[in-house]
Design a protein around this motif. Structure first.
Motif, PDB file in Angstrom:
ATOM      1  N   GLY A   1       0.795  -1.231   0.000  1.00 19.32           N
ATOM      2  CA  GLY A   1       0.000   0.000   0.000  1.00 19.32           C
ATOM      3  C   GLY A   1       0.820   1.270   0.000  1.00 19.32           C
ATOM      4  N   HIS A   2       2.122   1.137   0.088  1.00 18.38           N
ATOM      5  CA  HIS A   2       3.007   2.304   0.027  1.00 18.38           C
ATOM      6  C   HIS A   2       4.372   1.819  -0.438  1.00 18.38           C
ATOM      7  CE1 HIS A   2       5.230   1.139   3.661  1.00 18.38           C
ATOM      8  NE2 HIS A   2       4.050   0.718   4.099  1.00 18.38           N
ATOM      9  N   GLY A   3       5.212   2.751  -0.847  1.00 18.66           N
ATOM     10  CA  GLY A   3       6.558   2.388  -1.275  1.00 18.66           C
ATOM     11  C   GLY A   3       6.730   2.242  -2.767  1.00 18.66           C
ATOM     12  N   THR A   4       5.660   2.375  -3.525  1.00 17.85           N
ATOM     13  CA  THR A   4       5.759   2.259  -4.987  1.00 17.85           C
ATOM     14  C   THR A   4       6.721   3.290  -5.551  1.00 17.85           C
ATOM     15  OG1 THR A   4       3.516   1.376  -5.072  1.00 17.85           O
ATOM     16  CG2 THR A   4       4.386   2.271  -7.125  1.00 17.85           C
ATOM     17  N   HIS A   5       6.786   4.449  -4.921  1.00 19.51           N
ATOM     18  CA  HIS A   5       7.657   5.532  -5.402  1.00 19.51           C
ATOM     19  C   HIS A   5       9.137   5.143  -5.389  1.00 19.51           C
ATOM     20  CE1 HIS A   5       7.862   6.088  -1.049  1.00 19.51           C
ATOM     21  NE2 HIS A   5       8.995   6.737  -1.263  1.00 19.51           N
ATOM     22  N   THR A   6       9.513   4.132  -4.601  1.00 23.68           N
ATOM     23  CA  THR A   6      10.924   3.737  -4.556  1.00 23.68           C
ATOM     24  C   THR A   6      11.381   3.138  -5.883  1.00 23.68           C
ATOM     25  OG1 THR A   6      10.409   1.574  -3.581  1.00 23.68           O
ATOM     26  CG2 THR A   6      10.897   3.386  -2.047  1.00 23.68           C
ATOM     27  N   GLN A   7      10.435   2.720  -6.728  1.00 18.42           N
ATOM     28  CA  GLN A   7      10.775   2.228  -8.067  1.00 18.42           C
ATOM     29  C   GLN A   7      11.347   3.351  -8.935  1.00 18.42           C
ATOM     30  OE1 GLN A   7       7.479  -0.032  -9.883  1.00 18.42           O
ATOM     31  NE2 GLN A   7       6.769  -0.455  -7.806  1.00 18.42           N
ATOM     32  N   LEU A   8      11.129   4.585  -8.516  1.00 18.76           N
ATOM     33  CA  LEU A   8      11.651   5.747  -9.238  1.00 18.76           C
ATOM     34  C   LEU A   8      13.016   6.169  -8.692  1.00 18.76           C
ATOM     35  CD1 LEU A   8       8.334   7.803  -9.287  1.00 18.76           C
ATOM     36  CD2 LEU A   8       9.358   6.550 -11.206  1.00 18.76           C
ATOM     37  N   GLY A   9      13.555   5.392  -7.751  1.00 23.21           N
ATOM     38  CA  GLY A   9      14.836   5.724  -7.156  1.00 23.21           C
ATOM     39  C   GLY A   9      14.727   6.664  -5.970  1.00 23.21           C
ATOM     40  N   LEU A  10      13.510   6.939  -5.529  1.00 27.58           N
ATOM     41  CA  LEU A  10      13.294   7.817  -4.376  1.00 27.58           C
ATOM     42  C   LEU A  10      13.420   7.016  -3.087  1.00 27.58           C
ATOM     43  CD1 LEU A  10      10.213   9.733  -5.799  1.00 27.58           C
ATOM     44  CD2 LEU A  10      12.548  10.601  -5.596  1.00 27.58           C
ATOM     45  N   PRO A  11      13.826   7.670  -2.007  1.00 25.05           N
ATOM     46  CA  PRO A  11      13.966   6.955  -0.731  1.00 25.05           C
ATOM     47  C   PRO A  11      12.610   6.683  -0.096  1.00 25.05           C
ATOM     48  CG  PRO A  11      14.416   9.278  -0.415  1.00 25.05           C
ATOM     49  CD  PRO A  11      14.221   9.075  -1.905  1.00 25.05           C
ATOM     50  N   PRO A  12      12.570   5.765   0.880  1.00 23.88           N
ATOM     51  CA  PRO A  12      11.322   5.556   1.628  1.00 23.88           C
ATOM     52  C   PRO A  12      10.909   6.845   2.345  1.00 23.88           C
ATOM     53  CG  PRO A  12      12.911   3.812   2.103  1.00 23.88           C
ATOM     54  CD  PRO A  12      13.634   4.862   1.307  1.00 23.88           C
ATOM     55  N   CYS A  13       9.643   6.929   2.708  1.00 28.23           N
ATOM     56  CA  CYS A  13       9.123   8.115   3.393  1.00 28.23           C
ATOM     57  C   CYS A  13       9.838   8.311   4.725  1.00 28.23           C
ATOM     58  CB  CYS A  13       7.623   7.975   3.611  1.00 28.23           C
ATOM     59  SG  CYS A  13       6.906   9.287   4.625  1.00 28.23           S
ATOM     60  N   GLY A  14      10.481   9.443   4.892  1.00 28.29           N
ATOM     61  CA  GLY A  14      11.191   9.750   6.129  1.00 28.29           C
ATOM     62  C   GLY A  14      10.266   9.849   7.321  1.00 28.29           C
ATOM     63  N   PHE A  15       9.074  10.401   7.127  1.00 25.87           N
ATOM     64  CA  PHE A  15       8.100  10.526   8.206  1.00 25.87           C
ATOM     65  C   PHE A  15       7.697   9.147   8.706  1.00 25.87           C
ATOM     66  CE2 PHE A  15       3.920  11.173  10.077  1.00 25.87           C
ATOM     67  CZ  PHE A  15       4.073  12.345  10.794  1.00 25.87           C
TER      68      PHE A  15
ATOM     69  N   PRO B   1       2.167   6.803   8.700  1.00 25.41           N
ATOM     70  CA  PRO B   1       2.266   7.332   7.340  1.00 25.41           C
ATOM     71  C   PRO B   1       2.083   8.846   7.317  1.00 25.41           C
ATOM     72  CG  PRO B   1       0.108   6.346   7.669  1.00 25.41           C
ATOM     73  CD  PRO B   1       0.916   6.067   8.925  1.00 25.41           C
ATOM     74  N   CYS B   2       2.750   9.493   6.398  1.00 26.07           N
ATOM     75  CA  CYS B   2       2.518  10.921   6.172  1.00 26.07           C
ATOM     76  C   CYS B   2       1.265  11.047   5.301  1.00 26.07           C
ATOM     77  CB  CYS B   2       3.743  11.558   5.497  1.00 26.07           C
ATOM     78  SG  CYS B   2       3.892  11.224   3.724  1.00 26.07           S
ATOM     79  N   PRO B   3       0.730  12.247   5.113  1.00 25.17           N
ATOM     80  CA  PRO B   3      -0.470  12.393   4.275  1.00 25.17           C
ATOM     81  C   PRO B   3      -0.273  11.888   2.842  1.00 25.17           C
ATOM     82  CG  PRO B   3      -0.127  14.384   5.558  1.00 25.17           C
ATOM     83  CD  PRO B   3       1.095  13.518   5.769  1.00 25.17           C
ATOM     84  N   GLY B   4       0.960  11.914   2.355  1.00 25.50           N
ATOM     85  CA  GLY B   4       1.220  11.484   0.984  1.00 25.50           C
ATOM     86  C   GLY B   4       1.567  10.015   0.839  1.00 25.50           C
ATOM     87  N   CYS B   5       1.750   9.321   1.967  1.00 23.99           N
ATOM     88  CA  CYS B   5       2.083   7.896   1.885  1.00 23.99           C
ATOM     89  C   CYS B   5       0.971   7.140   1.159  1.00 23.99           C
ATOM     90  CB  CYS B   5       2.287   7.300   3.282  1.00 23.99           C
ATOM     91  SG  CYS B   5       3.932   7.522   3.950  1.00 23.99           S
ATOM     92  N   GLY B   6       1.365   6.404   0.168  1.00 28.31           N
ATOM     93  CA  GLY B   6       0.416   5.595  -0.589  1.00 28.31           C
ATOM     94  C   GLY B   6      -0.174   6.280  -1.804  1.00 28.31           C
ATOM     95  N   LEU B   7       0.112   7.572  -2.021  1.00 24.32           N
ATOM     96  CA  LEU B   7      -0.480   8.254  -3.180  1.00 24.32           C
ATOM     97  C   LEU B   7       0.049   7.703  -4.500  1.00 24.32           C
ATOM     98  CD1 LEU B   7      -0.786  12.010  -2.138  1.00 24.32           C
ATOM     99  CD2 LEU B   7      -2.603  10.308  -2.417  1.00 24.32           C
ATOM    100  N   THR B   8       1.343   7.454  -4.575  1.00 22.05           N
ATOM    101  CA  THR B   8       1.893   6.888  -5.811  1.00 22.05           C
ATOM    102  C   THR B   8       1.288   5.513  -6.053  1.00 22.05           C
ATOM    103  OG1 THR B   8       3.952   8.089  -5.437  1.00 22.05           O
ATOM    104  CG2 THR B   8       4.025   6.285  -7.026  1.00 22.05           C
TER     105      THR B   8
ATOM    106  N   ARG C   1      -6.521   7.504   8.882  1.00 21.50           N
ATOM    107  CA  ARG C   1      -5.538   6.432   8.735  1.00 21.50           C
ATOM    108  C   ARG C   1      -4.657   6.324   9.982  1.00 21.50           C
ATOM    109  NH1 ARG C   1      -2.226   7.732   3.732  1.00 21.50           N
ATOM    110  NH2 ARG C   1      -1.426   5.628   3.935  1.00 21.50           N
ATOM    111  N   VAL C   2      -4.193   7.450  10.499  1.00 23.24           N
ATOM    112  CA  VAL C   2      -3.341   7.436  11.694  1.00 23.24           C
ATOM    113  C   VAL C   2      -4.139   6.916  12.894  1.00 23.24           C
ATOM    114  CG1 VAL C   2      -2.091   8.898  13.325  1.00 23.24           C
ATOM    115  CG2 VAL C   2      -1.738   9.186  10.860  1.00 23.24           C
ATOM    116  N   ALA C   3      -5.394   7.343  13.031  1.00 23.98           N
ATOM    117  CA  ALA C   3      -6.234   6.890  14.144  1.00 23.98           C
ATOM    118  C   ALA C   3      -6.446   5.374  14.083  1.00 23.98           C
ATOM    119  CB  ALA C   3      -7.571   7.615  14.123  1.00 23.98           C
ATOM    120  N   LEU C   4      -6.707   4.861  12.894  1.00 20.18           N
ATOM    121  CA  LEU C   4      -6.929   3.412  12.746  1.00 20.18           C
ATOM    122  C   LEU C   4      -5.663   2.621  13.072  1.00 20.18           C
ATOM    123  CD1 LEU C   4      -9.170   3.319   9.534  1.00 20.18           C
ATOM    124  CD2 LEU C   4      -9.855   2.851  11.909  1.00 20.18           C
ATOM    125  N   ILE C   5      -4.511   3.142  12.685  1.00 19.89           N
ATOM    126  CA  ILE C   5      -3.244   2.476  13.013  1.00 19.89           C
ATOM    127  C   ILE C   5      -3.004   2.519  14.521  1.00 19.89           C
ATOM    128  CG2 ILE C   5      -0.733   2.658  12.788  1.00 19.89           C
ATOM    129  CD1 ILE C   5      -1.256   3.621   9.875  1.00 19.89           C
TER     130      ILE C   5
END
Length: 150
Positions: free
Chosen positions: A43-57, A64-71, A143-147
């Motif tokens: 559900g997240h991490g797809t952006h790493t296929q572009l050579g980007l690092p994992p979400c620092g947050f 997850p940050c608000p943008g986690c999972g958008l890609t 999402r944060v509340a459910l986690i």
């Protein structure tokens, strides 16, 4: 004073056409990229296929940050997998649809030679942006509340 285009949208200049071209090209490139990527089943991490690092947050806080999972959501949505996109980031569905609607709007703005500011004002783009921002925050808090409850 410029003559309106019949829709209450003022005609633009060559700068407007250039802006519309960019506003068409960027989201189109995002969709092409989403089609090229393989959605990560986590559900997240797809952006790493572009050579980007994992979400620092996410790495630092465990949340997850608000943008986690958008890609990932976009990669699912381009494949018409709404369930996968929902699990990645529910807000991604709304953002994907807004972007999908904006692409032909930008193309029309380019072809018709509309003033960018006049056209965005006509469709109340500021209200759309506010609704998207509120949906983003609501989705993230949920999402944060459910986690946290898990």
């Amino acid at each position: 004073m410029p003559t309106p285009t019949g829709l209450g949208i003022e005609p633009g200049t060559w700068v407007s056409r250039l802006t519309w071209a960019i506003l068409f090209a960027l989201p189109t490139a995002v969709f092409i990229t989403a089609a090229w990527l393989t959605p990560n089943p986590e559900g997240h991490g797809t952006h790493t296929q572009l050579g980007l690092p994992p979400c620092g947050f996410l790495v630092f806080t465990g949340y997850p940050c608000p943008g986690c999972g958008l890609t990932t959501a976009f990669a699912y949505m381009i494949r018409l997998d709404v369930i996968g996109a929902w699990h990645a980031n529910p807000f991604g569905i709304a953002l994907f649809l807004a972007v999908a609607l904006f692409i032909p709007f930008a193309a029309l703005g380019f072809v018709r030679g509309w003033s960018v500011v006049s056209a965005l004002d006509r469709v109340h783009a500021e209200k759309v942006a506010i609704v998207l921002a509120l949906l983003s925050v609501m989705s993230w808090v949920t999402r944060v509340a459910l986690i946290s409850l898990a």
